[in-house]
Write a protein that holds these residues in place. Structure first.
Motif, PDB file in Angstrom:
ATOM      1  N   LEU A 192      15.982  29.281  62.452  1.00  0.00           N
ATOM      2  CA  LEU A 192      16.491  28.269  61.538  1.00  0.00           C
ATOM      3  C   LEU A 192      18.013  28.169  61.605  1.00  0.00           C
ATOM      4  N   ILE A 193      18.675  29.299  61.794  1.00  0.00           N
ATOM      5  CA  ILE A 193      20.130  29.284  61.912  1.00  0.00           C
ATOM      6  C   ILE A 193      20.559  28.487  63.140  1.00  0.00           C
ATOM      7  N   CYS A 194      19.849  28.684  64.260  1.00  0.00           N
ATOM      8  CA  CYS A 194      20.165  27.952  65.487  1.00  0.00           C
ATOM      9  C   CYS A 194      20.024  26.451  65.265  1.00  0.00           C
ATOM     10  N   ILE A 195      18.948  26.052  64.583  1.00  0.00           N
ATOM     11  CA  ILE A 195      18.745  24.630  64.292  1.00  0.00           C
ATOM     12  C   ILE A 195      19.855  24.123  63.386  1.00  0.00           C
ATOM     13  N   ALA A 196      20.204  24.942  62.393  1.00  0.00           N
ATOM     14  CA  ALA A 196      21.249  24.538  61.442  1.00  0.00           C
ATOM     15  C   ALA A 196      22.573  24.298  62.141  1.00  0.00           C
ATOM     16  N   LEU A 197      22.909  25.147  63.091  1.00  0.00           N
ATOM     17  CA  LEU A 197      24.177  25.014  63.798  1.00  0.00           C
ATOM     18  C   LEU A 197      24.208  23.731  64.612  1.00  0.00           C
ATOM     19  N   LEU A 198      23.078  23.398  65.224  1.00  0.00           N
ATOM     20  CA  LEU A 198      23.012  22.181  66.025  1.00  0.00           C
ATOM     21  C   LEU A 198      23.099  20.943  65.142  1.00  0.00           C
ATOM     22  N   THR A 242      36.240  15.748  48.426  1.00  0.00           N
ATOM     23  CA  THR A 242      34.879  15.814  48.936  1.00  0.00           C
ATOM     24  C   THR A 242      34.229  17.111  48.462  1.00  0.00           C
ATOM     25  N   ALA A 243      32.941  17.222  48.690  1.00  0.00           N
ATOM     26  CA  ALA A 243      32.240  18.450  48.311  1.00  0.00           C
ATOM     27  C   ALA A 243      32.790  19.621  49.105  1.00  0.00           C
ATOM     28  N   ARG A 244      32.727  20.812  48.520  1.00  0.00           N
ATOM     29  CA  ARG A 244      33.280  21.989  49.187  1.00  0.00           C
ATOM     30  C   ARG A 244      32.398  22.379  50.366  1.00  0.00           C
ATOM     31  N   SER A 245      32.952  22.280  51.548  1.00  0.00           N
ATOM     32  CA  SER A 245      32.201  22.575  52.755  1.00  0.00           C
ATOM     33  C   SER A 245      32.349  24.044  53.126  1.00  0.00           C
ATOM     34  N   ILE A 246      31.675  24.448  54.194  1.00  0.00           N
ATOM     35  CA  ILE A 246      31.816  25.802  54.728  1.00  0.00           C
ATOM     36  C   ILE A 246      33.285  26.088  55.026  1.00  0.00           C
ATOM     37  N   SER A 247      33.963  25.131  55.676  1.00  0.00           N
ATOM     38  CA  SER A 247      35.343  25.324  56.097  1.00  0.00           C
ATOM     39  C   SER A 247      36.328  25.411  54.937  1.00  0.00           C
ATOM     40  N   ALA A 248      35.924  24.987  53.745  1.00  0.00           N
ATOM     41  CA  ALA A 248      36.824  24.986  52.597  1.00  0.00           C
ATOM     42  C   ALA A 248      36.674  26.244  51.743  1.00  0.00           C
ATOM     43  N   ASN A 249      35.784  27.133  52.137  1.00  0.00           N
ATOM     44  CA  ASN A 249      35.554  28.363  51.386  1.00  0.00           C
ATOM     45  C   ASN A 249      36.129  29.578  52.094  1.00  0.00           C
ATOM     46  N   GLU A 299      28.569  23.917  51.869  1.00  0.00           N
ATOM     47  CA  GLU A 299      27.695  22.785  52.146  1.00  0.00           C
ATOM     48  C   GLU A 299      27.613  22.536  53.635  1.00  0.00           C
ATOM     49  N   GLY A 300      26.413  22.663  54.177  1.00  0.00           N
ATOM     50  CA  GLY A 300      26.196  22.416  55.597  1.00  0.00           C
ATOM     51  C   GLY A 300      25.035  21.456  55.780  1.00  0.00           C
ATOM     52  N   SER A 301      24.258  21.665  56.817  1.00  0.00           N
ATOM     53  CA  SER A 301      23.103  20.810  57.079  1.00  0.00           C
ATOM     54  C   SER A 301      21.976  21.150  56.117  1.00  0.00           C
ATOM     55  N   PRO A 302      20.948  20.307  56.033  1.00  0.00           N
ATOM     56  CA  PRO A 302      19.800  20.618  55.172  1.00  0.00           C
ATOM     57  C   PRO A 302      19.142  21.948  55.525  1.00  0.00           C
ATOM     58  N   VAL A 303      19.048  22.248  56.825  1.00  0.00           N
ATOM     59  CA  VAL A 303      18.434  23.509  57.234  1.00  0.00           C
ATOM     60  C   VAL A 303      19.324  24.685  56.820  1.00  0.00           C
ATOM     61  N   HIS A 304      20.623  24.527  56.994  1.00  0.00           N
ATOM     62  CA  HIS A 304      21.558  25.573  56.557  1.00  0.00           C
ATOM     63  C   HIS A 304      21.428  25.803  55.059  1.00  0.00           C
ATOM     64  N   ALA A 305      21.274  24.722  54.315  1.00  0.00           N
ATOM     65  CA  ALA A 305      21.128  24.835  52.859  1.00  0.00           C
ATOM     66  C   ALA A 305      19.873  25.629  52.501  1.00  0.00           C
TER      67      ALA A 305
END
Length: 248
Positions: free
Chosen positions: A7-13, A89-96, A155-161
């Motif tokens: 699932l992590i691999c899918i999330a990254l893509l 914008t919403a707090r993303s991965i890069s903003a944390n 906040e990332g992709s739906p799979v990451h969430a």
């Protein structure tokens, strides 16, 4: 673990986080960010030098450490992730802020032990930096890390969430893997282990204190700092130093 890895691999893509094959030589910061699965790109060295030159000519800006003198202008580098620092914008991965450990196998017999070792190291470093007296120190040391994740928070992709929510509920059990290349060891490590100390920097002092925490952490602990607009660029903090996202 197989399901989580898949699932992590899918999330990254799906997230488009910049982990696909790159051209050129990445900076140390980018290598570490990739291992953390944090969206990041390097700024060209020439552009960075131009920014430093412009800043030097105006005498404007502030910095939190000699390693980043003049680097505040990197906020305007054109990196899309930096616009997330505006708060519009919403707090993303890069903003944390992301505290990430890769615990050497010689320090932990099991994955659960690795989580305890990393949690203890984080609390001890925090107590050393933030506690003003022994009572405050003991209070910090007595805290329990609420969550352990196997991926960056935000906040990332739906799979990451989905993966993130799963770990927030059940906590992550790290795998024993080959150490990332930047650690320069052939020993295996448990990780990555993300400690729940998320959020952003509100003022220059926050950046400075986070850097001080990094100085107190063991060498297998790395911090992703989202930076602070007009004050400091985003960076990887390690052993009291800031590694910038600038092409070598």
């Amino acid at each position: 673990m197989v399901r989580t890895t898949f699932l992590i691999c899918i999330a990254l893509l799906m997230s488009g986080c910049g982990l696909l094959p790159r051209t050129g030589t990445p900076s140390e910061a980018l290598l570490i960010a990739d291992a953390m699965s944090i969206p990041a790109t390097d700024i060209p060295k020439e552009k960075y030098r131009e920014m430093l030159a412009r800043r030097s000519s105006t005498g404007d800006g502030r910095n939190t450490d000699n390693n980043v003198a003049g680097a505040a202008q990197l906020i305007a580098s054109g990196d899309p992730a930096m616009f997330l620092l505006s708060g519009l914008t919403a707090r993303s991965i890069s903003a944390n802020i992301q505290y990430v450990a890769w615990v050497p196998e010689e320090l932990a017999v099991t994955a659960d032990e690795a989580v305890k070792v990393s949690s203890k190291a984080f609390l001890e470093a925090s107590a050393t930096v933030y506690a003003k007296n022994e009572d405050e120190r003991q209070k910090i040391l007595g805290k329990k890390i609420r969550h352990i994740l196997g991926q960056p928070y935000g906040e990332g992709s739906p799979v990451h969430a989905y993966i993130q929510i799963y770990d927030l509920i059940a906590d992550h059990t790290p795998s024993l893997v080959d150490a990332p290349a930047f650690m320069k060891t052939k020993h295996k490590v448990y990780g990555p282990i993300f400690i729940d100390a998320w959020g952003g920097h509100a003022k220059a002092e926050d950046v400075h204190m986070t850097l001080k925490v990094s100085e107190q952490l063991p060498p297998w602990f790395y911090i992703y700092s989202p930076g602070l607009a007009g004050v400091a660029p985003r960076s990887i903090m390690h052993l009291g130093k800031q590694h910038l996202f600038v092409e070598p």
